[in-house]
Motif scaffolding. Structure first.
Motif, PDB file in Angstrom:
ATOM      1  N   LEU A  55      43.944  42.268  38.983  1.00  0.00           N
ATOM      2  CA  LEU A  55      44.438  40.977  39.466  1.00  0.00           C
ATOM      3  C   LEU A  55      45.963  40.987  39.578  1.00  0.00           C
ATOM      4  N   CYS A  56      46.652  41.489  38.557  1.00  0.00           N
ATOM      5  CA  CYS A  56      48.119  41.527  38.578  1.00  0.00           C
ATOM      6  C   CYS A  56      48.629  42.389  39.729  1.00  0.00           C
ATOM      7  N   LYS A  57      48.006  43.532  39.941  1.00  0.00           N
ATOM      8  CA  LYS A  57      48.408  44.409  41.050  1.00  0.00           C
ATOM      9  C   LYS A  57      48.181  43.719  42.394  1.00  0.00           C
ATOM     10  N   GLU A  91      49.572  33.399  45.708  1.00  0.00           N
ATOM     11  CA  GLU A  91      50.033  32.292  44.873  1.00  0.00           C
ATOM     12  C   GLU A  91      48.912  31.389  44.391  1.00  0.00           C
ATOM     13  N   ARG A  92      47.824  31.331  45.116  1.00  0.00           N
ATOM     14  CA  ARG A  92      46.727  30.416  44.768  1.00  0.00           C
ATOM     15  C   ARG A  92      45.525  31.189  44.257  1.00  0.00           C
ATOM     16  N   SER A  93      44.807  30.557  43.332  1.00  0.00           N
ATOM     17  CA  SER A  93      43.620  31.206  42.783  1.00  0.00           C
ATOM     18  C   SER A  93      42.546  31.426  43.854  1.00  0.00           C
ATOM     19  N   THR A  94      42.524  30.554  44.862  1.00  0.00           N
ATOM     20  CA  THR A  94      41.552  30.738  45.947  1.00  0.00           C
ATOM     21  C   THR A  94      41.873  31.989  46.765  1.00  0.00           C
ATOM     22  N   GLN A  95      43.157  32.282  46.951  1.00  0.00           N
ATOM     23  CA  GLN A  95      43.562  33.504  47.639  1.00  0.00           C
ATOM     24  C   GLN A  95      43.177  34.733  46.817  1.00  0.00           C
ATOM     25  N   MET A  96      43.387  34.646  45.517  1.00  0.00           N
ATOM     26  CA  MET A  96      43.045  35.749  44.619  1.00  0.00           C
ATOM     27  C   MET A  96      41.537  35.970  44.602  1.00  0.00           C
ATOM     28  N   SER A  97      40.796  34.873  44.611  1.00  0.00           N
ATOM     29  CA  SER A  97      39.340  34.943  44.630  1.00  0.00           C
ATOM     30  C   SER A  97      38.853  35.661  45.887  1.00  0.00           C
ATOM     31  N   ALA A  98      39.438  35.334  47.018  1.00  0.00           N
ATOM     32  CA  ALA A  98      39.049  35.976  48.278  1.00  0.00           C
ATOM     33  C   ALA A  98      39.421  37.456  48.283  1.00  0.00           C
ATOM     34  N   LEU A 106      43.515  34.861  34.873  1.00  0.00           N
ATOM     35  CA  LEU A 106      44.899  34.373  34.886  1.00  0.00           C
ATOM     36  C   LEU A 106      45.322  33.903  33.499  1.00  0.00           C
ATOM     37  N   HIS A 107      44.423  33.214  32.817  1.00  0.00           N
ATOM     38  CA  HIS A 107      44.712  32.748  31.452  1.00  0.00           C
ATOM     39  C   HIS A 107      44.968  33.948  30.532  1.00  0.00           C
ATOM     40  N   SER A 108      44.138  34.967  30.635  1.00  0.00           N
ATOM     41  CA  SER A 108      44.322  36.173  29.815  1.00  0.00           C
ATOM     42  C   SER A 108      45.646  36.857  30.137  1.00  0.00           C
ATOM     43  N   ALA A 109      45.990  36.901  31.414  1.00  0.00           N
ATOM     44  CA  ALA A 109      47.245  37.529  31.823  1.00  0.00           C
ATOM     45  C   ALA A 109      48.447  36.742  31.302  1.00  0.00           C
ATOM     46  N   LYS A 110      48.341  35.407  31.303  1.00  0.00           N
ATOM     47  CA  LYS A 110      49.430  34.573  30.772  1.00  0.00           C
ATOM     48  C   LYS A 110      49.567  34.771  29.266  1.00  0.00           C
ATOM     49  N   GLU A 111      48.431  34.808  28.562  1.00  0.00           N
ATOM     50  CA  GLU A 111      48.475  35.024  27.106  1.00  0.00           C
ATOM     51  C   GLU A 111      49.087  36.374  26.764  1.00  0.00           C
ATOM     52  N   GLY A 112      48.812  37.379  27.571  1.00  0.00           N
ATOM     53  CA  GLY A 112      49.359  38.713  27.358  1.00  0.00           C
ATOM     54  C   GLY A 112      50.766  38.879  27.906  1.00  0.00           C
ATOM     55  N   LYS A 113      51.331  37.771  28.401  1.00  0.00           N
ATOM     56  CA  LYS A 113      52.679  37.747  28.967  1.00  0.00           C
ATOM     57  C   LYS A 113      52.838  38.743  30.117  1.00  0.00           C
ATOM     58  N   LEU A 114      51.759  38.923  30.879  1.00  0.00           N
ATOM     59  CA  LEU A 114      51.809  39.788  32.060  1.00  0.00           C
ATOM     60  C   LEU A 114      52.252  39.021  33.294  1.00  0.00           C
ATOM     61  N   ILE A 115      51.977  37.717  33.304  1.00  0.00           N
ATOM     62  CA  ILE A 115      52.424  36.851  34.392  1.00  0.00           C
ATOM     63  C   ILE A 115      52.975  35.564  33.789  1.00  0.00           C
ATOM     64  N   GLU A 116      53.733  34.853  34.596  1.00  0.00           N
ATOM     65  CA  GLU A 116      54.339  33.604  34.147  1.00  0.00           C
ATOM     66  C   GLU A 116      54.282  32.604  35.286  1.00  0.00           C
ATOM     67  N   THR A 117      53.978  31.364  34.967  1.00  0.00           N
ATOM     68  CA  THR A 117      53.966  30.307  35.962  1.00  0.00           C
ATOM     69  C   THR A 117      55.376  29.747  36.080  1.00  0.00           C
TER      70      THR A 117
END
Length: 89
Positions: A39-41, A49-56, A69-80
């Motif tokens: 997902l991050c890659k 930018e949108r979860s619907t785009q990522m889903s597609a 996305l929640h797991s990535a935020k908790e792991g500090k891999l992404i930031e909003t």
């Protein structure tokens, strides 16, 4: 002239139904860490930018994308940094 002899028999095509979409990370059969990395890659390379785009892009349902996305935020891999459509007051 025998037209029936000239018509070659067409091979039968077997229709294989598409698999059902997974309803959870566990149902994908893949490790959550692998999916978070993927997902991050995908976000980085495609500028999503949108979860619907990522889903597609990943062909996964939005609820699974949101869990990743929640797991990535908790792991500090992404930031909003902000929210689309949010007012700047």
């Amino acid at each position: 002239m025998n037209i029936a002899a000239e018509v070659q028999e067409q091979p039968q095509v077997r229709v294989i139904p598409a698999p059902k979409a997974p309803r959870s990370v566990e149902e994908t059969g893949l490790e959550e860490g692998f999916l978070v990395d993927l997902l991050c890659k995908t976000i980085y390379r495609q500028g999503l930018e949108r979860s619907t785009q990522m889903s597609a892009a990943l062909r996964l349902p939005v609820p699974i994308i949101e869990r990743l996305l929640h797991s990535a935020k908790e792991g500090k891999l992404i930031e909003t940094l902000g929210q689309l459509g949010a007012s700047m007051r």
